[in-house]
Design an enzyme around this catalytic site. Sequence first.
Site, mmCIF file in Angstrom:
data_model
loop_
_atom_site.group_PDB
_atom_site.id
_atom_site.type_symbol
_atom_site.label_atom_id
_atom_site.label_comp_id
_atom_site.label_asym_id
_atom_site.label_seq_id
_atom_site.Cartn_x
_atom_site.Cartn_y
_atom_site.Cartn_z
ATOM 1 N N HIS A 1 4.198 2.545 0.381
ATOM 2 C CA HIS A 1 5.310 1.613 0.542
ATOM 3 C C HIS A 1 5.825 1.272 -0.857
ATOM 4 C CE1 HIS A 1 3.543 0.220 4.646
ATOM 5 N NE2 HIS A 1 4.330 1.270 4.772
ATOM 6 N N GLU B 1 5.748 -2.293 -2.641
ATOM 7 C CA GLU B 1 4.466 -2.981 -2.785
ATOM 8 C C GLU B 1 3.824 -2.563 -4.107
ATOM 9 O OE1 GLU B 1 2.384 -2.089 0.807
ATOM 10 O OE2 GLU B 1 3.833 -3.135 2.073
ATOM 11 N N HIS C 1 -2.163 -1.493 -0.745
ATOM 12 C CA HIS C 1 -0.886 -2.021 -0.249
ATOM 13 C C HIS C 1 -0.655 -3.427 -0.794
ATOM 14 C CE1 HIS C 1 0.298 0.832 3.116
ATOM 15 N NE2 HIS C 1 -0.871 1.308 2.717
ATOM 16 N N GLU D 1 -5.026 -4.788 1.316
ATOM 17 C CA GLU D 1 -3.810 -5.596 1.234
ATOM 18 C C GLU D 1 -3.980 -6.656 0.155
ATOM 19 O OE1 GLU D 1 -1.090 -5.128 2.863
ATOM 20 O OE2 GLU D 1 -1.590 -3.911 4.625
#
Length: 840
Positions: free
Chosen positions: A424, A427, A520, A592
Amino acid sequence: MFPALETHLKQTIPDPYEDFMYRHLQYYGYFKAQRGSLPNSATHQHVRKNNPQYLLHGSLGGKDDLIPDTLQKEKLLWPTSLSSAVHRQIEAINRDSHMLSLPHLRSRQLLYDELDEVNPRLREPQELFSILSTKRPLLAPRWPIECEVIKESIHHIEWAPPQPEYFYQPKGNEKVPEIVGEKKGTVVYQLDSVPTEGSYFTSSRVGGKQGIIKELAVTLQGPEDNTLLFESRFECGNLQKAVRVDTYEYELTLRTDLYTNRHTQWFYFRVQNTRKDATYRFTIVNLLKPKSLYTVGMKPLLYSQMDANTRNIGWRREGNEIKYCKNNMDDGQQPFYCLTWTIQFPYDQDTCFFAHFYPYTYTDLQCYLLSVANNPIQSQFCKLQTLCRSLAGNTVYLLTITNPSQTPQEAAAKKAVVLSARVHPGESNGSWVMKGFLDFILSNSPDAQLLRDIFVFKVLPMLNPDGVIVGNYRCSLAGRDLNRHYKTILKESFPCIWYTRNMIKRLLEEREVLLYCDFHGHSRKNNTFLYGCNNNNRKYWLHERVFPLMLSKNAPDRFSFHSCNFKVQKCKEGTGRVVMWRMGILNSYTMESTFGGSTLGSKRDTHFTIEDLKSLGYHVCDTLLDFCDPDQTKFTQCLAELKELLRQEIHKKFHELGQDVDLEESWSDISLSDIESSTSGSDSSLSDGLPVHLANIADELTQKKMFKKKKKKSLQTRKQRNEQYQKKNLMWKLKLTEDTSEFASTLQKHPAFFKNSESSSFLPMRNENPRLNETNLNRRDKDTSLDPSMTTLILPKNKGRMQTNLNRRDKDTSLDPSMTTLILPKNKGRMQVLHLIYCI
């Protein structure tokens, strides 16, 4: 006798091999020379040896790039480095770029130390797979041909704030902005051509769109003009439009991910012509997520060029009166949300940048990898390869990190660890965690050496370079979220993902992969946490939770184990985490890292800094050592703690349901997925499916099929035909006269009008038998009678066939050539009935 020693000998006839290699390498961007000339390979290697860090600036891959242009010249550009002085050299070289113009040599094998001295030596063989080295140039980033790109070099220094940067504490009186837009404001910056939904990626080139770069910002009227000058046409930049609605107030519109109409979250832009004492208000008007960390105290990032140059201060959290709320815009399709904040710039006439998070560009990565490739020690255990090329032709790098093994058996016994980041593009948290991991694993630390001894690390530092370059938040140039396509078979549309999965598949055939982790960023939760996959094998029950628990103990003020989730949802089946788990990697995770900060321990209510993120990369390495320690004491303790935590969670769930249950015997048989809530959903399901160019074709085909279906009448069933017949028959009877007895007597008085009436029978009229052999009425009308006021008219044969379409039921029938009988009304009023009778 020795033509190779004649340094100024002119080559009038091109060498076929040299010509072939020139054209081949030109396709990959290594040479951009004048038409008809050949590159001097010896000279190039001489320059690379003395100046190993240079960029070959030119375009490749597009149709125009395959043909040498007499106006194009070969430019030597120094890459971005961590030194601002080097960046000033870059700009100077950009202004005064020159072209290598030296005589070509016949020999391809001999090299010379000096151009004026004859001291030949054999050329060293080139490495087959290494891309970044002292012998190979870096390739400049490639952009879609629709994108304009400014020529200025953007560079930011790394800086760690000396004091914690606390969250913003809402006061409750923050202003809710009323969006006025262009009607009451003045557009001061707007991108001309932005590829959106309906278009798709076609080709790319270095530098993006050809032609003169337009000046999109407004022209200042004088030194007293305090209008801000906006710009975002650089790597990772994202700003589509700026509208000035008051003296110091601006409404900003972000560009959606290219070739889509969604995913507005990442922003990164430049402002110039600032005023020190003024309070500015900025409002981003087209955000799409209903929840954001800005509602719980997250601040935007500010970078001042003057602060960086004079005080060595980099990115810092700034902003007041921060509010994230739904705005008053409504396009009838989806609601928009706005982020508003106020700020005071530190200097007059400063150049400043705003960003959603700390930017990390594709050029930053290439410069880091170049330093690794040129390090004589690190290059011994870190091999850099090209995994594939992206859609735009940018290199997707693969690093293999391990110490050389003494024997083949020792090499084969090593387990593998696969790490990746930036699938992504918005990010950038993942890149900073990855940088921290690489800094540690490539160091001379004893723990790092031990990890290199026992593992083979496969590292993919940037899976989506195209999206990173253009400033997308979530998608690639295919207009789709790559982290939903790990099961794809479309190699040409999703090359980065297809080759990653294929590489891991081959790796699994060679050795055991102990761990897979994809880095991420998260926009709605604070802290750092992992998503994993519940293991259904009772032998390894809860083992997938041991590594996250260990990581939470090693980084207690940054990592939250209670935020981890291990439920495998159907909508996540295409993610890297789930696909690798189904391929057999038990410890398969998504890490994350928040865009905000920490709510834990000593860092409670403070923003994450670059150093915080890099430290998480170090803690991944530290946790790997604990996880694989031959002494299983830590592992056993964590497993026992996990069982107790799970027991408490099950009791809590049953208590919420108002049930009491004895878990002494069968509590371990309860499905873990039943007691876990689903992860906070992302909007990537909107970007799942075919790449946009194939989706457009599919939509066109679907519309054509729907049009054909509407045009073509569907066949009726027997039941439908019978119902339709009965309905028409009833309507026909209602139109006929009511006196059936008089109609019967009329038929008896005029039997001559019907030939062979004795043998006639009433047959049903069907489409497949339009010619009737009977003179009587159709069986559908056998119970009806004609009005006595009717008269009959017999037409002679020589009048020809009568073509009539008065009765729709008989439109496909033909009249008998011998006789036609018409029943006509006597009076001149409205005809009550008209019926055709066909005779033999």
